[in-house]
Design an enzyme around this catalytic site. Structure first.
Site, short mmCIF file in Angstrom:
data_model
loop_
_atom_site.label_atom_id
_atom_site.label_comp_id
_atom_site.label_asym_id
_atom_site.label_seq_id
_atom_site.Cartn_x
_atom_site.Cartn_y
_atom_site.Cartn_z
N ASN A 1 4.73 -9.07 -18.41
CA ASN A 1 5.18 -9.41 -17.05
C ASN A 1 5.06 -10.92 -16.83
OD1 ASN A 1 5.30 -6.66 -16.73
ND2 ASN A 1 3.32 -6.53 -15.69
N ASP A 2 3.88 -11.43 -17.10
CA ASP A 2 3.69 -12.87 -16.89
C ASP A 2 4.36 -13.68 -18.00
OD1 ASP A 2 2.36 -13.37 -14.45
OD2 ASP A 2 0.63 -12.32 -15.25
N ARG B 1 -6.90 -2.81 -14.42
CA ARG B 1 -6.71 -3.98 -13.52
C ARG B 1 -7.84 -3.95 -12.50
NH1 ARG B 1 -0.80 -2.77 -14.28
NH2 ARG B 1 0.19 -4.71 -14.88
N CYS C 1 0.50 -4.67 -23.00
CA CYS C 1 0.09 -3.92 -21.80
C CYS C 1 0.94 -4.28 -20.59
CB CYS C 1 -1.39 -4.13 -21.51
SG CYS C 1 -1.77 -5.84 -21.10
N HIS D 1 0.83 -1.21 0.00
CA HIS D 1 0.00 0.00 0.00
C HIS D 1 0.86 1.25 0.00
CE1 HIS D 1 -3.83 -2.00 1.63
NE2 HIS D 1 -3.91 -1.76 0.35
N GLU E 1 -0.24 -14.18 -22.20
CA GLU E 1 0.69 -14.19 -21.06
C GLU E 1 1.26 -15.58 -20.84
OE1 GLU E 1 -1.12 -11.49 -17.74
OE2 GLU E 1 -2.70 -12.74 -18.55
N ARG F 1 -10.15 -5.39 -18.01
CA ARG F 1 -9.74 -6.79 -17.86
C ARG F 1 -10.59 -7.45 -16.79
NH1 ARG F 1 -3.70 -8.35 -16.18
NH2 ARG F 1 -4.31 -7.51 -14.16
N ARG G 1 8.29 -13.69 -10.97
CA ARG G 1 8.41 -12.24 -11.08
C ARG G 1 8.48 -11.55 -9.72
NH1 ARG G 1 2.45 -10.56 -13.59
NH2 ARG G 1 2.76 -8.52 -12.66
#
Ligand code: PEP
Ligand code: MG
Length: 858
Positions: free
Chosen positions: A740-741, A587, A788, A480, A717, A623, A751
């Protein structure tokens, strides 16, 4: 010459050193001795003597006998990399011990499963000792006579093995060379032995100096005792014939890693970044971390990238010093109302913080929910009723719960532990009657805060521009606090390790959120160069913002769409200002992160509609929930899995919980104007998954009476999806590559794992080849391919992705203005040429070199 009999320090199978699966030990480079494959979890002293050193990773210990023999006890092979995990030291440096005293205990399961071998070595490391007899090739009990050695030539005499640094008075030739240590685990047994092998035959002296200590480079124990870590600046000094050449050749050996892997970029701020990722964090050892870095001592600490950007500033330390709390209370009638009043004060403070930072109200609400947790209050009240003080009861209960959360494998839960620790402090402050800590609000401008972990409440009152940067010893990149730091635009590096505690208050530093580094006491020219770079970057960004709202075309006129990745409603207006031409990835799992119950269809619809409104008619790619793996949701418990990243994730969860997915689809379908939204499905591996979602979309469309179709896209991904993109393209309206994935799965590197972060680079040619396959597959159906994932925000990746045929990039809003400006300078023929060449390279580093050769300004 004295004969010494050493007792077995462990029970187990005794063996000659030559059978140890570590060449440095097996070849006798470390010293003379034997090994034991242990059946017990406690290492005991083999002799009477003094503990010379306990290694900072607690896997090794040296005991010196009264006659001067230095006995190194090394638990397991390749255990230094555990950084102390699984080991508990029971003695301190300098402590006297008797034969059989417990030195170190260890968790056999943990160490056994993570180390190369549990076989443990006992070697006499100083020169001139020979073995008279050994009890090997048999079971041995701890304490049995194991080995007799005699000798001791005093070859190291004339130089204390290790100790505080001082100027040596020397006559004759001297030489000196400084070098940065590029070894992840410092000078542990193996590299130390390699160094000794290289210096032993030299007739003069060689010493290694680090911080305010020095060590005889002919002594393994002394070198290990220096306590060096990755990035330490060492000075090699030689005295004797050809001293300068000697110092030079030792420095070169150190630069080469002494047989251990070299961590790229460990030493020099000026060294080109091989990759935007960070090297592993330094160990979180519990023992002494060393004296504060001396003024002027240039040190580079490596951590993990959290919020990109660079800043120069002075350090404001905010490491938490734990005040001692009194255990005994004044009785439940006094302590219970005290605790309740303190809790009320904290709740009132949280409400005020939420009002001051309305866009982050959810975070403060989450803190309130944690405070309302009946287990927390009940646990503390139970202790109070047994006679303890409110402080003691609250602290114990909060810590118990925080530790339980932190122990979970799931990184997000571990980050919630940070929230609990924050609350622990806030309530203790309230109990003390003091005003709450002013946090970071009153820092002088230009401060770079260093802390073990910054907490959300610390950032609550910070005015924009006050805080120049944040470095945390611990913490994760998705906490956070990091979300808040990103919202404030403050470059942040996390997981710097406990060496961060050695940085003194007021020290000048450069924080580099692009590389995950903190440079302490930088030289004047580095400070000046960074200030100039930051100012130039700010000016460039301002300039780029002026044209950022215009559509993005390359120099040859090719249209490339640049969208924004969003995770909160409040991000959307800013993204438009930066020049986003739409949102290429919302997201949705981030919108309701703090919820204990699933959001209703209406709640979801309202958030989507607000974002669509803020985008003023620009496309919005929503998404569907990408839960699982490293993104659990408290309102959607999933079964505990061995390998959650390879388990229930993304669309797999959606198809398992169809009602949740249907509610989300309906919420998206209701957004006006119809046609502004597109649906994107994460973690697609096969066309059938997308077809199943399409069937749901069509059914819900019918139920809502919506005539207009809605575009449905697949995220690429999973490597399989890239390989069969032609098949997926047949059923998808568009494809969007989640690098990323994709990178994590193609390179088989988690990751979230700091140990592989330095190699986890989306520009690896293997990833690029899959991207090309995905684009070619999509072309057979004339489908648009977007990216993305993180590489859409990496300017070095842009020409390659475009050259491979990607026509849409969805990036983090802060980089959009610069990214569009750069794309406007590109020509397709150059992008194609460099992309083609990149596919034929061996590594991401080579690819990055190719890009910078063509576009040197990057
Ligand atoms: C990706 O994997 O690249 C992606 C965009 O999804 P996320 O980062 O949310 O997993
Ligand atoms: Mg993903």
């Amino acid at each position: 010459m004295t004969a010494i009999t050493l007792a077995a320090p462990l029970a187990g199978w005794a063996m000659p050193l030559s059978e140890v699966p570590d060449p440095a030990f097996a070849q006798g480079l470390v010293g003379t001795g034997m090994a034991i494959d242990p059946t017990v979890n406690e290492l005991r002293s083999p002799c009477d003597g003094t503990v010379l050193s306990i290694h900072r990773a607690r896997h090794a210990c040296t005991v010196r006998t009264a006659s001067g023999a230095e006995v190194l006890l090394h638990l397991g092979v390749d255990t230094v990399g555990l950084n102390g995990e699984g080991f508990t030291a029971h003695v301190r440096d300098g402590q006297s011990v008797k034969t059989g005293d417990r030195l170190i205990s260890f968790d056999m399961d943990l160490v056994g499963s993570r180390a190369q071998s549990l076989v443990s070595m006992m070697v006499v490391v100083n020169d001139g000792y020979t073995v008279d007899g050994q009890s090997v090739d048999r079971e041995i009990a701890a304490g049995d006579a194991a080995m007799t050695v005699h000798g001791g030539s005093g070859a190291d005499a004339g130089l204390p093995a290790a100790g505080p640094d001082s100027e040596e008075e020397g006559e004759g030739e001297t030489g000196e060379r400084s070098v940065v240590l590029p070894i992840a685990n410092g000078l542990h047994a193996r590299p130390a032995a390699a160094l000794v092998a290289a210096t032993k035959a030299y007739p003069g002296t060689v010493t290694l100096h680090c911080r305010d200590r020095r060590a005889n480079a002919k002594s393994v124990v002394a070198l290990m005792g220096l306590g060096t870590v990755l990035g330490d600046r060492l000075t090699v000094r030689a005295a004797g014939p050809g001293a300068q050449d000697m110092a030079e050749s030792i420095a070169v050996l150190i630069e080469g890693g002494l047989g251990d892997p070299v961590v790229a970029g460990a030493g020099s701020q000026a060294a080109p970044a091989a990759s935007p990722a960070a090297a592993p964090a330094q160990p979180a050892a519990e023992e002494e971390i060393g004296a504060p870095f001396a003024a002027g001592e240039e040190v580079l600490l490596k951590g993990t990238i959290a919020v990109p950007g660079q800043a120069v500033g002075t350090v404001a330390r905010r490491f938490r010093t734990t005040a001692r709390v009194v255990e005994q209370g004044a009785g439940a009638q006094v302590e219970e109302p005290r605790l309740r009043r303190a809790l009320e004060r904290v709740v009132a403070g949280l409400t005020q913080s939420a009002q001051r930072m309305p866009e982050h109200a959810a975070i403060f609400q989450a803190h309130r929910e944690l405070l309302d947790d009946p287990e927390l209050l009940d646990g503390a009240l139970a202790d109070i009723r047994s006679g303890k003080s409110a402080e003691w009861s609250w602290q114990c209960t909060a810590r118990r719960q925080a530790d339980a959360l932190a122990a979970l494998a799931d990184p997000r839960m571990a980050e919630r532990a940070a929230d609990l620790r924050d609350l622990e402090q806030q309530v203790l402050t309230a109990l003390s009657g003091k005003e709450p800590d002013v946090g970071l609000a009153e820092l002088p401008a230009g401060s770079i805060v260093l802390a073990d972990e910054i907490l959300p409440s610390d950032l609550a009152g910070v005015p924009a521009g006050r805080l120049a940067g944040i470095g945390m010893a611990h913490g994760g990149p998705t906490s956070h606090a990091v979300i808040l730091a990103a919202a404030l635009g403050v470059p942040t590096v996390v997981a710097l390790g406990r060496q961060a505690e050695r940085v003194p208050d007021g020290a000048p530093v450069v924080i580099d959120g692009n590389r995950g580094e903190l440079l302490v006491f930088p030289p004047e020219d580095t400070l000046a160069a960074t200030r100039t770079a930051v100012a130039a970057r700010t000016a460039r960004r301002e300039e780029n913002r002026r044209s950022s709202r215009e559509e993005c075309r390359m120099a040859d006129g090719t249209r490339i769409e640049v969208f924004a990745n969003l995770g909160r409603v409040s991000d959307a207006p800013g993204a438009v200002v930066e020049g986003a031409e739409g949102c290429g990835l919302l997201r949705t799992e981030f919108l309701f992160l703090e919820r204990q119950s699933a959001p209703t269809e209406d709640e979801q619809y309202q958030q989507y509609q607000q974002i669509a409104d803020a985008l003023e008619g620009r496309p919005l790619v929503i998404r569907t929930l990408d839960v699982g793996g490293d993104k659990p949701l408290s309102y959607l418990p999933l079964p505990k899995e061995e390998n959650p990243v390879l388990g229930l994730r993304g669309v797999r969860v959606g198809l398992r919980e169809p009602e949740l997915l249907r509610a989300q689809i309906r919420a998206i379908l209701r957004v006006k104007p119809a046609g502004v939204c597109r649906i994107m499905v994460p973690m697609i591996a096969s066309p059938s998954e997308l077809q199943a979602v399409r069937a749901m979309v069509d059914e819900e469309r019918l139920r809502l009476g919506r005539a207009e179709p809605i575009e449905l896209g697949a995220m690429i991904e999973v490597p399989a999806a890239a390989l069969i993109a032609d098949r997926i393209g047949a059923v998808a309206d568009f494809l969007s590559i989640g690098t990323n994935d994709l990178t994590q799965y193609v390179l088989a590197m988690d990751r979230g794992n700091p140990h592989v972060a330095a190699q986890l680079d989306a520009l690896h040619p293997g990833v690029l080849r899959l991207i090309r396959l995905a684009v070619m597959g999509a072309k057979t159906h004339d489908r648009v391919v977007a990216v993305c994932g993180g590489s859409a925000s990496d300017p070095m990746a842009a020409p390659l992705l475009i050259g491979l045929g990607v026509t849409e990039l969805s990036a983090t809003p802060a980089v959009i203005a610069d990214l569009k400006a750069f794309i406007r300078t590109l020509r397709m023929e150059d992008c194609r040429r460099v992309a083609e060449a990149a596919l034929g390279t061996d590594s991401a580093d080579e690819v990055r070199r190719l890009v910078t050769e063509t576009w040197p300004a990057l």
